[in-house]
Design an enzyme around this catalytic site. Structure first.
Site, mmCIF file in Angstrom:
data_model
loop_
_atom_site.group_PDB
_atom_site.id
_atom_site.type_symbol
_atom_site.label_atom_id
_atom_site.label_comp_id
_atom_site.label_asym_id
_atom_site.label_seq_id
_atom_site.Cartn_x
_atom_site.Cartn_y
_atom_site.Cartn_z
ATOM 1 N N ASP A 1 4.835 -1.457 11.079
ATOM 2 C CA ASP A 1 5.070 -1.469 12.529
ATOM 3 C C ASP A 1 3.932 -0.719 13.190
ATOM 4 O O ASP A 1 3.175 0.000 12.526
ATOM 5 C CB ASP A 1 6.416 -0.796 12.855
ATOM 6 N N ASP B 1 6.710 -5.914 11.595
ATOM 7 C CA ASP B 1 7.337 -5.770 12.910
ATOM 8 C C ASP B 1 6.237 -5.465 13.928
ATOM 9 O O ASP B 1 5.098 -5.211 13.565
ATOM 10 C CB ASP B 1 8.356 -4.620 12.837
ATOM 11 N N HIS C 1 8.575 2.331 12.095
ATOM 12 C CA HIS C 1 8.638 2.574 13.542
ATOM 13 C C HIS C 1 8.763 4.069 13.815
ATOM 14 O O HIS C 1 8.077 4.622 14.666
ATOM 15 C CB HIS C 1 9.830 1.819 14.135
ATOM 16 N N GLU D 1 -8.073 -4.332 14.720
ATOM 17 C CA GLU D 1 -6.897 -4.992 14.122
ATOM 18 C C GLU D 1 -6.070 -3.965 13.348
ATOM 19 O O GLU D 1 -6.612 -3.152 12.622
ATOM 20 C CB GLU D 1 -7.351 -6.104 13.163
#
Length: 848
Positions: free
Chosen positions: A619, A689, A823, A657
């Site tokens: 993530d 994600d 996350h 990236e």
């Protein structure tokens, strides 16, 4: 500290939940950019690849710049990943579980025009900025164009052919400026062409305008029936998100309820109040801190912009170049929009609009905005922390499945009752189904939870096992012998009662805790940092800090020191959480579990039949403070039961990236797996994600090959089976279950893999969590690369199993555990640490 308290204490990232600034709408992308214009969408239709190329050639004749820039393809329509996967070519549906009757927020488009659609490009000389003005000038020529026409600012669609390939028309603006309009035929589109789908969307947007709805960002809202919350100076505009796309069996409209929160004050009002509060001296610094990153709405064109900077040296009297002449901002708004600016001394706001200039030319400069004309949108951190505001808001915005379904049905009924809207649809030969789409889903059986020597089930509707796990020893928890608790003098009692309760709850959980060393610190940041430096050493296993308030700076300094300089797992608790004696047992249990995880403990597991499997979650978090750095996090499983994890975080600069930095992290994870298991995994499944709308092609074309490079770096003969799954939470699809005549949320474990999935993808939806209020949101999984040969059923069940393995919540969550871990790690680094955590913490869930 609970997740909610932590988010508040860190000051939730501003602007995270608001829409991206409304970059000016431009024409569609060039065919060369692979975004499905005139390309085949699903199974090949009645015309050949040659015909597709012909259509493409029509596009290529029109230069990109002339067509007015490029529009992002938010629906990733040109990405066709399913055709490369042999095992799902025939069917991508699973089989296990009990069937359930559902309805979804989709309406079928019933009839399709059986004629050819003619596409024209429209050019204005001199160029006209306002899209509204361009439309008005073009539509002065109804006798030449006919009444059925569709124009999006650059492209014109007609159901008939004009007499010649190039048609030149002349119009005049209200101010008497003469404008020449050139209409060029660029394409003849068969009904099977995906450009028709683009066109359906344009027609539908027109119908929304007929219903007096206004576009803000990507959605449409009704300013005419606002919901006012005067006590908080807020207004909610109700609206809808709408998209028409080719789904599995038909072209359908997907529509969901959306709300726009507007504040009743302009940026100028906000700045005036701020100046009164903080005085002239500190005003510029505080004003920049408060405003930069916020999203504002300009009502004159209903666009949203993000404030990126403040031009302290500009006022509305400054001039800018418009064409060849100079014009002041004041006069520009007067002539273009008929608006009078009253305060001539206000500073201007700067927004870097994501806008492309004419092809070959330099990109246009940033947009300069007038504070007096900008309305604040969304909520401040202070508002979010205010329980009363959030409660009053949720009564309007959090709809039950029944209310949501009712509102969607009313929306389509309104379209069918409105004579103008119906006339518009009839003109093009289109219509919509009168009710929501009905479909069949499947509900997977509940998982059994393994904890220590015990195995238990949970209530599948509640998706929670906090009651069932009480008093059951964990799989494994390191004994806690050497730890320190810090508190202020005022919080001494709370710290003592936490210590006693921790001792009480830890026994039944099988966590052995020795007495902590208690350290008192003065209530300011330097004193806390000094206390940490003196008392935390390499032998310390755990640090608990009782914070007097949820101020972000204290929390940040604790985390920075203990994650970077002196790597030690740490747990922060706000004293208010400990102040209610009746809740202390529950709070202490959660804290004990969190401390066990952070030291490398294993709480519970579910049965995962695949051997030598490594699951990876990726993530990212976009940091808005440290010069726009993005943070990528990778979390990978290290053992069979998915209870130990390797975590790595990389910071990178804007525009880089995300996978560039994470390549090394994946190699590190594989080396760590080898150390744990004496072998490398034979199967790797990556859950990615944080992929925004329109970014799917970069995952497919770029990231998959980066992941494969990283695997190759372990040795050329090492070739594990690899699957890459894109996980998406922010979607418009909603499902409703009809049980005993009532509309309810589908139960946890509901899978939908037909009808509303996309024919060109191997995708499915899972509703994994239970919600107490409102409508549940499904999660969309799109398998973009797969050499594992796993049956769709097994891929779906494995994904659902992983939603049970997040140790910070004794229940099922929305995404697979490694995505949520990634996350949390990216959020902690982005909000509090701003540096890469120490490598000694890589094998611990120190960020929970």
């Amino acid at each position: 500290m609970t997740g909610r308290a932590r988010a508040r204490s860190r000051g939730r990232a501003r602007g995270q939940e608001t829409a991206a600034p409304g970059a000016p709408t431009a024409a569609p992308p060039a065919e060369g950019e692979l975004v499905g214009r005139g390309r085949q969408k699903g199974a090949p239709g009645p015309f050949s690849a040659g015909a597709v190329l012909q259509i493409s050639a029509g596009f290529q004749q029109v230069k990109l710049g002339e067509r007015g820039g490029r529009r992002r393809d938010f629906h990733d329509a040109g990405v066709n990943t399913r055709q490369a996967m042999e095992h799902v070519k025939e069917s991508k549906s699973g089989t296990s579980g009990a069937t359930i009757e559902l309805s979804a927020n989709f309406f079928r488009i019933l009839s399709r025009p059986q004629w050819v659609l003619y596409q024209y490009h429209v050019d204005f000389k001199p160029p006209m900025e306002s899209r509204r003005l361009r439309s008005a000038l073009l539509f002065q020529h109804e006798e030449a164009l006919g009444s059925a026409r569709s124009f999006d600012g650059a492209l014109l669609f007609l159901p008939h052919r004009l007499h010649s390939k190039d048609t030149v028309l002349h119009s005049e603006t209200r101010n008497g400026e003469k404008v020449q309009i050139t209409i060029t035929l660029t394409n003849e589109l068969p009904p099977t062409s995906p450009v028709c789908i683009q066109f359906y969307n344009i027609i539908f947007r027109r119908i929304l305008r007929i219903l007096n709805m206004q576009q803000i960002g990507r959605n449409y809202y009704s300013p005419n029936d606002p919901l006012n919350i005067p006590q908080h100076r807020l207004t909610i505009w109700p609206g809808f998100t709408t998209t028409i796309l080719q789904y599995e069996s038909s072209i359908m409209l997907c529509t969901d309820v959306s709300h726009k929160v507007l504040r009743s004050e302009t940026v100028l009002d906000f700045m005036a109040n701020l100046r009164q509060q903080c005085g002239n001296h500190r005003f510029p610094e505080i004003c920049a801190k408060e405003l930069i990153g916020l999203i504002v709405l300009t009502k004159y064109n209903n666009k949203t912009y993000r404030i990126d900077d403040i031009a302290w040296d500009h006022t509305p009297n400054n001039t800018f170049k418009r064409g060849d002449a100079d014009i002041s901002f004041k006069n520009y708004y007067k002539t273009q929009y008929g608006l009078d600016i009253t305060d001539g001394n206000q500073v201007l706001l700067i927004s870097h609009v994501k806008k492309f200039g004419p092809s070959g030319g330099p990109p246009p400069g940033p947009a300069m905005l007038i504070p007096e004309l900008c309305y604040l949108t969304g909520l401040t951190d202070k508002m979010r922390a205010d329980f009363h505001i959030m409660k009053d808001l949720s009564t309007h915005t959090r709809l039950t499945p029944e209310q949501r379904e009712g509102r969607l049905n009313r929306f389509v009924t309104n379209i069918q009752k409105n004579t103008d809207a119906q006339a518009e649809l009839d003109k093009w030969g289109l219509n919509f189904d009168k009710q929501l789409l009905n479909l069949t889903g499947r509900v997977l059986p509940g998982e059994r939870i393994f904890q220590g020597s015990r195995v238990y089930d949970y209530n599948p509707w509640a998706a929670d096992w906090s009651k069932e796990m009480r008093g059951v020893p964990l799989i494994n928890s390191p004994p806690l012998n050497n730890w320190v608790m810090f508190h202020t003098r005022r919080n001494g009692n709370e710290a003592q009662s936490l210590l006693q309760t921790l001792n009480k709850v830890s026994g039944p959980l099988g966590i052995r805790i020795q007495r902590a060393m208690m350290i008192e610190y003065e209530d300011h940041q330097e004193s806390l940092l000094r206390a940490l430096q003196y008392n935390v050493g390499p032998q310390t296993q755990m640090v608990v800090v009782v914070l007097p308030s949820n101020r972000k700076d204290k929390y940040d300094s604790v985390k920075k020191y203990l994650c970077v300089d002196c790597p030690t797992p740490s747990q922060c608790v706000v004293s208010r959480t400990l102040s209610r004696p009746q809740a202390l047992m529950t709070v202490a249990t959660k804290i004990a579990l969190q401390m066990a995880c952070k030291m490398g403990g294993e709480l519970w597991s579910v049965e995962i039949p695949l051997k030598q499997l490594m699951i990876v979650g990726i993530d990212c978090y976009h940091d808005i403070t440290a010069g726009k750095r993005s943070i990528g996090a990778l979390v990978a499983s290290l053992n069979q039961s998915m209870s130990r994890w390797f975590s790595k975080c990389v910071l990178q600069h804007k525009g880089q990236e995300i996978m560039d930095g994470l390549k090394m992290a994946l190699s590190g994870a594989l080396k760590d797996y080898l150390k744990f298991n004496n072998c490398l995994p034979s199967r790797i499944i990556v859950y990615r994600d944080g992929v925004g709308d329109g970014q799917l092609h970069s995952v497919v074309n770029y990231e998959v090959s980066q992941i494969m490079d990283s695997i190759k770096s372990m040795g050329h003969d090492y070739m594990p089976k690899l699957s890459v799954v894109v996980v998406k939470k922010r979607i418009s699809s909603r499902f409703f279950a009809h049980i005993n005549g009532k509309v309810t949320n589908p139960p946890p474990g509901t899978i939908v893999d037909s009808e509303v999935t996309r024919p060109e993808w191997y995708d499915f939806y899972i509703v994994s969590q239970a919600v107490r209020t409102g409508s549940v949101s499904p999660t969309h999984y799109n398998v973009v690369y797969d050499t594992s040969g796993l049956k769709p059923d097994h891929m779906q069940r494995l994904t659902y199993k992983l939603c049970h393995m997040y140790y910070n919540w004794q229940g099922i969550i929305r995404v697979p555990a490694p995505c949520q871990y990634a996350h949390k790690l990216a959020f902690l680094v982005g909000q509090s640490i701003h540096r890469e955590p120490n490598v000694q913490l890589d094998d611990f869930l120190f960020y929970l």
